[in-house]
Design a protein around this motif. Structure first.
Motif, PDB file in Angstrom:
ATOM      1  N   ARG A 181     -15.859 -19.882  20.685  1.00  0.00           N
ATOM      2  CA  ARG A 181     -16.135 -20.741  21.838  1.00  0.00           C
ATOM      3  C   ARG A 181     -16.792 -22.008  21.316  1.00  0.00           C
ATOM      4  N   CYS A 182     -16.295 -23.159  21.788  1.00  0.00           N
ATOM      5  CA  CYS A 182     -16.814 -24.440  21.320  1.00  0.00           C
ATOM      6  C   CYS A 182     -18.310 -24.539  21.597  1.00  0.00           C
ATOM      7  N   GLU A 183     -19.065 -24.897  20.569  1.00  0.00           N
ATOM      8  CA  GLU A 183     -20.518 -25.022  20.704  1.00  0.00           C
ATOM      9  C   GLU A 183     -20.921 -26.281  21.470  1.00  0.00           C
ATOM     10  N   VAL A 184     -19.986 -27.192  21.712  1.00  0.00           N
ATOM     11  CA  VAL A 184     -20.286 -28.419  22.437  1.00  0.00           C
ATOM     12  C   VAL A 184     -19.924 -28.288  23.907  1.00  0.00           C
ATOM     13  N   GLY A 196     -21.724 -24.124   9.372  1.00  0.00           N
ATOM     14  CA  GLY A 196     -20.510 -24.209  10.184  1.00  0.00           C
ATOM     15  C   GLY A 196     -20.803 -24.288  11.665  1.00  0.00           C
ATOM     16  N   ARG A 197     -20.010 -25.081  12.368  1.00  0.00           N
ATOM     17  CA  ARG A 197     -20.064 -25.156  13.830  1.00  0.00           C
ATOM     18  C   ARG A 197     -18.683 -24.847  14.366  1.00  0.00           C
ATOM     19  N   VAL A 198     -18.618 -24.079  15.433  1.00  0.00           N
ATOM     20  CA  VAL A 198     -17.356 -23.764  16.087  1.00  0.00           C
ATOM     21  C   VAL A 198     -17.111 -24.862  17.123  1.00  0.00           C
ATOM     22  N   LEU A 199     -15.979 -25.557  16.975  1.00  0.00           N
ATOM     23  CA  LEU A 199     -15.645 -26.658  17.870  1.00  0.00           C
ATOM     24  C   LEU A 199     -14.198 -26.535  18.343  1.00  0.00           C
ATOM     25  N   CYS A 200     -13.950 -26.902  19.594  1.00  0.00           N
ATOM     26  CA  CYS A 200     -12.574 -26.963  20.069  1.00  0.00           C
ATOM     27  C   CYS A 200     -11.889 -28.118  19.334  1.00  0.00           C
ATOM     28  N   GLY A 250     -17.929 -25.524  25.342  1.00  0.00           N
ATOM     29  CA  GLY A 250     -17.734 -24.165  25.849  1.00  0.00           C
ATOM     30  C   GLY A 250     -16.285 -23.709  25.923  1.00  0.00           C
ATOM     31  N   TRP A 251     -15.337 -24.573  25.561  1.00  0.00           N
ATOM     32  CA  TRP A 251     -13.919 -24.218  25.623  1.00  0.00           C
ATOM     33  C   TRP A 251     -13.634 -23.069  24.663  1.00  0.00           C
ATOM     34  N   GLY A 252     -12.760 -22.160  25.068  1.00  0.00           N
ATOM     35  CA  GLY A 252     -12.417 -21.036  24.213  1.00  0.00           C
ATOM     36  C   GLY A 252     -11.077 -20.427  24.588  1.00  0.00           C
ATOM     37  N   GLU A 253     -10.150 -21.266  25.061  1.00  0.00           N
ATOM     38  CA  GLU A 253      -8.847 -20.775  25.530  1.00  0.00           C
ATOM     39  C   GLU A 253      -7.915 -20.365  24.400  1.00  0.00           C
ATOM     40  N   ALA A 254      -8.093 -20.927  23.244  1.00  0.00           N
ATOM     41  CA  ALA A 254      -7.289 -20.600  22.069  1.00  0.00           C
ATOM     42  C   ALA A 254      -8.217 -20.685  20.853  1.00  0.00           C
ATOM     43  N   ARG A 255      -7.650 -20.550  19.687  1.00  0.00           N
ATOM     44  CA  ARG A 255      -8.490 -20.575  18.487  1.00  0.00           C
ATOM     45  C   ARG A 255      -9.181 -21.927  18.323  1.00  0.00           C
ATOM     46  N   CYS A 256     -10.468 -21.873  18.088  1.00  0.00           N
ATOM     47  CA  CYS A 256     -11.254 -23.084  17.835  1.00  0.00           C
ATOM     48  C   CYS A 256     -11.234 -23.398  16.344  1.00  0.00           C
ATOM     49  N   ASP A 257     -11.701 -24.598  16.014  1.00  0.00           N
ATOM     50  CA  ASP A 257     -11.835 -25.046  14.629  1.00  0.00           C
ATOM     51  C   ASP A 257     -13.251 -24.736  14.152  1.00  0.00           C
ATOM     52  N   VAL A 258     -13.439 -24.776  12.854  1.00  0.00           N
ATOM     53  CA  VAL A 258     -14.778 -24.645  12.284  1.00  0.00           C
ATOM     54  C   VAL A 258     -15.056 -25.921  11.499  1.00  0.00           C
ATOM     55  N   HIS A 259     -16.190 -26.524  11.763  1.00  0.00           N
ATOM     56  CA  HIS A 259     -16.564 -27.822  11.198  1.00  0.00           C
ATOM     57  C   HIS A 259     -17.792 -27.668  10.309  1.00  0.00           C
ATOM     58  N   HIS A 260     -17.770 -28.325   9.143  1.00  0.00           N
ATOM     59  CA  HIS A 260     -18.945 -28.335   8.269  1.00  0.00           C
ATOM     60  C   HIS A 260     -20.017 -29.235   8.884  1.00  0.00           C
TER      61      HIS A 260
END
Length: 87
Positions: free
Chosen positions: A25-28, A55-59, A30-40
């Motif tokens: 789920r995007c940490e910014v 790492g941060r989980v981001l849409c 809240g989106w989580g409809e499909a696979r999110c990206d991971v950002h350094h």
């Protein structure tokens, strides 16, 4: 914890570990409809490591916005002054 400080040798293994630890789920926004990206958080080029805490989980959209912020910061840095050569 030990899992958060473990350094992963591949970006894919690191991203999987971040998603497992933080959820998909995007940490910014809240989106989580499909696979999110991971950002350094700290870019690898700036010494960032492949550890879960970096790492941060981001849409995909928030991830793109995050990279645009970095581009603007990089462009805002004036180039080093060069000495003028006498003609």
């Amino acid at each position: 914890t030990k899992a958060e400080s473990h350094e992963y040798s591949s970006k894919m293994a690191w991203a999987e570990a971040v998603i497992r630890a933080k959820g998909n789920r995007c940490e910014v926004c809240g989106w989580g409809e499909a696979r999110c990206d991971v950002h350094h958080v700290t870019r690898r080029s700036d010494g960032g490591r492949n550890v879960v805490s970096n790492g941060r989980v981001l849409c995909p959209n928030c991830h793109r916005v995050e990279h645009e912020k970095h581009k603007k910061k990089d462009v805002a840095q004036p180039p080093p002054k060069q000495k003028r050569q006498a003609a």
